[in-house]
Design a protein around this motif. Structure first.
Motif, PDB file in Angstrom:
ATOM      1  N   GLY A 116       0.777  -1.405  -0.048  1.00  0.00           N
ATOM      2  CA  GLY A 116       0.228  -0.107   0.210  1.00  0.00           C
ATOM      3  C   GLY A 116       0.491   1.549   0.052  1.00  0.00           C
ATOM      4  O   GLY A 116       0.577   2.509   0.190  1.00  0.00           O
ATOM      5  N   SER A 117       2.212   0.796  -0.426  1.00  0.00           N
ATOM      6  CA  SER A 117       2.357   2.574  -0.501  1.00  0.00           C
ATOM      7  C   SER A 117       3.345   3.092  -2.137  1.00  0.00           C
ATOM      8  O   SER A 117       2.215   2.951  -2.909  1.00  0.00           O
ATOM      9  N   ARG A 118       3.783   3.829  -2.609  1.00  0.00           N
ATOM     10  CA  ARG A 118       4.338   4.475  -3.501  1.00  0.00           C
ATOM     11  C   ARG A 118       5.520   5.428  -3.740  1.00  0.00           C
ATOM     12  O   ARG A 118       5.979   5.186  -2.428  1.00  0.00           O
ATOM     13  N   LEU A 119       5.541   5.418  -4.873  1.00  0.00           N
ATOM     14  CA  LEU A 119       6.883   6.275  -4.684  1.00  0.00           C
ATOM     15  C   LEU A 119       7.192   6.910  -5.812  1.00  0.00           C
ATOM     16  O   LEU A 119       6.649   7.075  -6.711  1.00  0.00           O
ATOM     17  N   ARG A 133       1.631   1.635 -11.653  1.00  0.00           N
ATOM     18  CA  ARG A 133       0.777   2.231 -10.462  1.00  0.00           C
ATOM     19  C   ARG A 133       2.016   2.623  -9.260  1.00  0.00           C
ATOM     20  O   ARG A 133       2.302   1.902  -9.146  1.00  0.00           O
ATOM     21  N   GLY A 134       1.311   3.517  -9.199  1.00  0.00           N
ATOM     22  CA  GLY A 134       2.259   4.006  -7.658  1.00  0.00           C
ATOM     23  C   GLY A 134       3.472   4.550  -7.429  1.00  0.00           C
ATOM     24  O   GLY A 134       4.162   5.192  -6.797  1.00  0.00           O
ATOM     25  N   ILE A 135       3.746   4.702  -8.931  1.00  0.00           N
ATOM     26  CA  ILE A 135       5.262   5.096  -9.259  1.00  0.00           C
ATOM     27  C   ILE A 135       4.940   6.981 -10.228  1.00  0.00           C
ATOM     28  O   ILE A 135       4.230   6.611 -11.245  1.00  0.00           O
ATOM     29  N   ARG A 136       5.462   7.477 -10.081  1.00  0.00           N
ATOM     30  CA  ARG A 136       5.888   8.934 -11.011  1.00  0.00           C
ATOM     31  C   ARG A 136       8.057   8.839 -10.998  1.00  0.00           C
ATOM     32  O   ARG A 136       8.387   8.221  -9.675  1.00  0.00           O
ATOM     33  N   HIS A 182       4.030  17.650  -8.018  1.00  0.00           N
ATOM     34  CA  HIS A 182       3.295  16.555  -9.211  1.00  0.00           C
ATOM     35  C   HIS A 182       3.654  15.208  -8.200  1.00  0.00           C
ATOM     36  O   HIS A 182       3.116  14.296  -9.241  1.00  0.00           O
ATOM     37  N   ALA A 183       3.833  15.034  -7.176  1.00  0.00           N
ATOM     38  CA  ALA A 183       3.865  14.090  -6.858  1.00  0.00           C
ATOM     39  C   ALA A 183       2.573  13.088  -6.808  1.00  0.00           C
ATOM     40  O   ALA A 183       1.162  13.436  -6.431  1.00  0.00           O
ATOM     41  N   GLU A 184       3.018  11.320  -6.545  1.00  0.00           N
ATOM     42  CA  GLU A 184       2.130  10.607  -6.681  1.00  0.00           C
ATOM     43  C   GLU A 184       1.777  10.842  -5.133  1.00  0.00           C
ATOM     44  O   GLU A 184       3.025  10.500  -3.880  1.00  0.00           O
ATOM     45  N   SER A 185       0.400  10.770  -4.144  1.00  0.00           N
ATOM     46  CA  SER A 185       0.191  11.591  -3.227  1.00  0.00           C
ATOM     47  C   SER A 185       0.143  10.721  -2.266  1.00  0.00           C
ATOM     48  O   SER A 185      -0.481   9.496  -3.056  1.00  0.00           O
ATOM     49  N   ALA A 186      -0.403  10.820  -0.941  1.00  0.00           N
ATOM     50  CA  ALA A 186      -1.048   9.686  -0.166  1.00  0.00           C
ATOM     51  C   ALA A 186      -2.105   9.503  -0.520  1.00  0.00           C
ATOM     52  O   ALA A 186      -2.920  10.231  -0.699  1.00  0.00           O
ATOM     53  N   SER A 187      -2.734   8.414  -0.502  1.00  0.00           N
ATOM     54  CA  SER A 187      -4.168   8.166  -1.339  1.00  0.00           C
ATOM     55  C   SER A 187      -5.179   7.588  -0.385  1.00  0.00           C
ATOM     56  O   SER A 187      -4.458   7.874   0.863  1.00  0.00           O
TER      57      SER A 187
END
Ligand code: PLP
Length: 474
Positions: A134-137, A159-162, A469-474
């Protein structure tokens, strides 16, 4: 299988693969490395002969990745190593080049360089682990060309990555710039910095040094010290071995155009697993810090100002990031000795193993080396093309030049092809008087629409852009 740092961190509580997958340097400044190398018996190696690439990759990688269920790992590998992505089901075909020498074609991936072999897997591993946890990067990188495009093609649409990739504004080749800037995926951000490559790298370092920002925005990197990249590259050494040998314990030599020591380190790991590799022939260009070490025992990283810009630019390094992993094996896996050597390097600018007991270990490790210059490169491209019709890229030409100095009729030699010539048209024109062939998918590359954001070399401005533009908390 668990991992420790080359300088001793994590020794009391070694980490599983997933925990080091997204890490850069260990907290002590070292690099993640398996606690010990798994060993394949001669029988186990022979049982892999004839396996399709994804099955071979699974057999090798399962020894290093023990915290992802086998079925999930198999599915990740099957998605990665396809004929659609790598041009053929062989993934890394091996073809004869001249008597005793073969080419292992590792550069048929999306960006026409061998880095795709590792980065395409990394993209799928990252996506899997981020979804599971459940994380992102947000990947922040700096590139002068090759690495950036391999990373973007590996992470696009994940998914979950920028990806935030900094490059020096107007300083990449038109082909390299078009390769990156023509990607239309929402998760890919090309930032052209009004400066040179070092400005880009300094910004990445400054952002990464801001621990609070890094943590809050889940900033990560995909640089050449990532262990999963090394593990992925081990697979094609097995592939190359099977392609040129017939039975158990037959030996093979590999020649490898080298820069940051990632590719050839994978060869060293394959040998450590039990693959009967005799020699690892390391080729450098004019930036010969590694050739100097293997000839003299002296390791003396260069300053940026002493690093030459050459016609095999992906080998233009001042220090070899992955070298520390090899040295850990040379010093008998004693992290205190590694720490001492790297401390000495900080103080004295280098270290010298020639008079130490470690030098015998270096010589026993099978490494030999040589160096190639622009004139060698041009001559080799011309000569090989004249004799065989094959066009080598400038990096592979460095490998072939040095490989020829070590040819031995008794043991087959495999040279790893690290890029396709299409990426380096100017050097090919100089050697052959005509443009290199270009794979059909890239026929209209420079005329595709391009997207990028131009920013000054200003850390605060880059941070603002990431935050927006970051992948932020969902
Ligand atoms: C990255 C690269 C190299 C150097 O590989 P290392 O793993 O850094 O030693 C050589 N040739 C090409 C074309 C590359 O892109």
């Amino acid at each position: 299988m668990r991992y420790i740092s080359t300088r001793g961190a994590w020794r009391d509580a070694p980490l599983p693969f997933s925990a080091i997958l997204l890490e850069g340097l260990a907290p002590d400044g070292g690099l993640a490395i398996p606690e010990s190398y798994p060993r394949f018996t001669a029988g186990e190696i022979e049982a892999l002969r004839g396996l399709a690439y994804p099955r071979l990759a699974h057999a090798v990688l399962a020894r290093f990745i023990t915290d992802i269920p086998a079925a999930d790992l198999g599915a990740i590998i099957d998605r990665t190593y396809t004929a659609a992505t790598f041009g053929s089901a062989d993934i890394t075909p091996v073809t004869p080049l001249e008597p005793g020498m073969h080419l292992l074609h590792a550069s048929n991936g999306p960006t026409l360089a061998f880095k795709d072999i590792a980065l395409q897997l990394l993209g799928n591993l990252f996506e899997y682990v981020l979804a599971r946890d459940g994380s992102r990067l947000n990947i922040l990188g700096a590139t002068s060309g090759d690495t950036g495009s391999s990373a973007e093609y590996a992470m696009r649409g994940k998914r979950g990555i920028r990806v935030f990739m900094l490059s020096p504004y107007g300083r990449m080749s038109p082909f390299q710039q078009a390769q990156m800037f023509s990607l239309a995926d929402d998760n890919i951000h090309n930032i052209a910095i009004e400066g040179v490559f070092d400005d880009c790298q300094d910004i990445v370092k400054a952002v990464s040094a801001d621990a609070e920002f890094k943590h809050r925005w889940h900033i990560g990197t995909v640089n050449s010290i990532n262990w999963a990249r090394i593990a992925a590259q081990v697979v094609y050494y097995f592939r190359g071995y099977f392609a040129v040998t017939g039975k158990a314990r037959d030996r093979v030599d590999f020649a490898v155009p080298s820069g940051n020591f990632g590719n050839i380190l994978a060869g060293h790991v394959a040998k450590s697993l039990g693959l009967p590799i005799r020699r690892l022939i390391l080729a450098t260009n004019e930036n010969d810090v590694l050739d100097e070490f293997f000839r003299t025992g002296r390791y003396r990283p260069r300053k940026t100002a002493e690093t030459h810009a050459t016609s095999s630019p992906s080998m233009d390094i001042s220090k070899a990031s992955n070298f520390e992993r090899y040295i850990l094996d040379i010093v008998g896996r004693d992290p205190v000795a590694v720490r001492d050597l790297w401390m000495k390097m900080e103080h004295d600018g280098g270290f010298d193993l020639a008079a130490s007991p470690y030098w015998a270990m270096v010589q026993a490790s099978g490494f030999v080396s040589g160096r190639s210059t622009h004139a060698d490169r041009i001559r080799t491209i011309r000569d090989v093309h004249g004799r065989t019709g094959v066009t080598l890229d400038p990096h592979t030409a460095d490998g072939v030049k040095v490989a020829r100095e070590f040819l031995d009729p008794e043991v087959p030699l495999v040279c790893v092809e690290t890029a396709l010539p299409a990426k380096f048209a100017a050097t090919i024109r100089e050697a052959l008087g005509h443009d290199p062939e270009r794979p059909a998918v890239y026929a209209d590359l420079e005329s595709r629409p391009q997207r990028s954001t131009v920013l000054p070399p200003d850390v605060a401005r880059v941070k603002d852009y990431i935050v927006a533009h970051a992948e932020s908390a969902s």
